[in-house]
Enzyme design. Structure first.
Site, mmCIF file in Angstrom:
data_model
loop_
_atom_site.group_PDB
_atom_site.id
_atom_site.type_symbol
_atom_site.label_atom_id
_atom_site.label_comp_id
_atom_site.label_asym_id
_atom_site.label_seq_id
_atom_site.Cartn_x
_atom_site.Cartn_y
_atom_site.Cartn_z
ATOM 1 N N LYS A 167 0.956 -1.427 -0.057
ATOM 2 C CA LYS A 167 0.046 0.057 0.090
ATOM 3 C C LYS A 167 0.837 1.303 -0.172
ATOM 4 O O LYS A 167 1.861 1.312 0.769
ATOM 5 C CB LYS A 167 -0.929 0.081 1.255
ATOM 6 C CG LYS A 167 -1.846 1.278 1.365
ATOM 7 C CD LYS A 167 -2.471 1.466 2.669
ATOM 8 C CE LYS A 167 -3.436 2.765 2.791
ATOM 9 N NZ LYS A 167 -3.890 2.962 4.039
ATOM 10 N N GLU A 212 -8.936 11.507 13.171
ATOM 11 C CA GLU A 212 -7.872 10.177 13.684
ATOM 12 C C GLU A 212 -7.085 10.582 14.683
ATOM 13 O O GLU A 212 -6.121 11.440 14.391
ATOM 14 C CB GLU A 212 -7.339 9.873 12.234
ATOM 15 C CG GLU A 212 -6.533 8.475 12.675
ATOM 16 C CD GLU A 212 -5.873 8.121 11.224
ATOM 17 O OE1 GLU A 212 -5.186 6.901 11.206
ATOM 18 O OE2 GLU A 212 -6.362 8.407 10.089
#
Length: 407
Positions: A167, A212
């Site tokens: 990723k 977050e």
């Protein structure tokens, strides 16, 4: 520091808006009504990013030299350092110990701290004046041609398929030019209204509303709330529910999310006597997008590590960098074509006891005069569709665009 400093903390009876305390040039870290705001500079601390233990040592060597007279004695009282660090982990960062710090806890307790050489008790906080007038005309442009950016996504995807990484997070930037200076305070008020559950922050011209939590430490309790995997929102409730269900069922998004949870768990575990995570991710809905998120909580071993050590070790997580870290960062340098600055870097605070909270600096912008630079990133994996990834960046950019562009 050339002068011996003393921090004096007293309870604050009057309720004040921390956004007004921070004003146009102070420091702010706020979630709902809990947080800190600072003005002025008593000390600066350079953070070496290459070693978590040395980073914590650098912070506490300064905070521990500040004599403290504290009537409140809770996390966030006494001398506190706040700041936002660059995304690039090889770049050192700077934290600031404000001369005046105003805090508010979740139970409503309020306090004010003055940091000075003479140890004077804190005066009532100065509130920022409202700026006169706001822009009415704006121009918006992507800093990189969108077709070129999509080709970069394709190139990264092909490298992932060849086994170079699993990723890679690619970001893009948009510039907004206004016909008069942008008010940081006004942008923050709009962000708070639109994203009340997010962590609101302001460091110099760097502002945002992050959903977050990278890491927080209170005593020996450690928490993190990683997010990875995104879907759009819809004004139609049935469509919105279908999109959320699709996000939970998506093998691509679940795998992307798992990379981040595993990294956060494995990084924190050596500091913990125990560490636990939610069995299944949840969908956390924002006004513009929704994310997969999993809470991670535990107890730190004694003596507990400073939040600075934990923060430096965790950044960047796979949610903003990629997997494996070194290969992902190398791909970002080659394909992104962007200096992220503080975008997606850690932003937060630490006190002398090592308590603190650090968000991931996403849903953010850099404001300077009449100009704003807005950022958004996406996780590229082996089956990523460049056009869908572009659409995701546009959805994420709406968080700051809607707070800045007000014709």
């Amino acid at each position: 520091m050339s002068d011996r400093l003393v921090a004096v903390t007293r309870r604050l009876d009057a309720d004040v808006d921390l956004l007004d305390v921070a004003g146009e040039d102070g420091w702010l870290f706020l979630r709902q009504e809990e947080g800190l705001a600072g003005r002025g500079t008593a000390a600066e601390i350079r953070i070496p990013r290459h070693d978590p233990a040395r980073a914590a040592q650098a912070v506490h060597e300064v905070l521990d030299t500040i004599e403290c007279d504290d009537d409140v004695r809770r996390p966030g009282t006494g001398p506190v350092a706040l700041g936002a660090l660059p995304f690039a982990p090889e770049r050192d960062g700077v934290l600031v110990v404000p001369r005046t710090i105003v805090g508010r806890a979740s139970d409503g307790t309020r306090w004010i701290t003055a940091v000075s050489a003479d140890g004077r008790p804190p005066a009532a906080p100065t509130l920022a004046e409202h700026p006169e007038g706001e822009p009415s005309r704006f121009t918006i442009r992507s800093e990189r041609d969108t077709e070129e950016w999509c080709r970069a996504v394709t190139a990264v995807r092909e490298e992932i398929r060849s086994g170079d990484a699993r990723k890679v997070v690619l970001a893009r930037a948009v510039t907004v030019e206004a016909d008069r200076a942008l008010s940081r305070r006004a942008v923050l008020h709009r962000l708070r209204a639109a994203y009340p559950s997010c962590m609101l922050f302001a460091v110099d011209g760097f502002v945002g509303a992050s959903p977050e939590l990278l890491v927080a430490r209170t005593g020996d309790l450690v928490r993190s709330h990683p997010m990875a995997g995104t879907a759009p929102r819809s004004a139609d409730p049935s469509t919105d529910a279908r999109l959320a269900a699709g996000l939970l069922a998506s093998a691509k998004d679940r795998a992307e999310h798992r990379y981040t949870i595993d990294m956060v768990h494995d990084t924190l575990l050596p500091w913990c006597s125990y560490l636990d995570e939610e069995a299944e991710p949840r969908v956390v809905a924002m006004a513009n997008v929704q994310h997969l998120a999993t809470r991670v909580e535990g107890r730190l071993s004694s003596p507990p590590a400073s939040v600075i050590e934990l923060m430096v070790a965790l950044h960047p997580t796979p949610a903003v960098g990629g997997v494996p870290r070194d290969r992902a960062l190398e791909a970002i340098r080659r394909f992104e074509g962007l200096d992220r600055g503080r975008f997606a870097g850690p932003v937060g605070w630490v006190d002398a006891a090592g308590n603190g909270a650090w968000a991931v600096g996403i849903r953010s912008a850099e404001l300077e005069g009449t100009r704003a630079r807005l950022f958004a990133g996406v996780g590229v994996v082996e089956d990523s569709d460049p056009e869908l990834e572009l659409a995701e960046t546009r959805a994420k950019l709406q968080a700051l665009l809607s707070a800045i562009v007000r014709p």
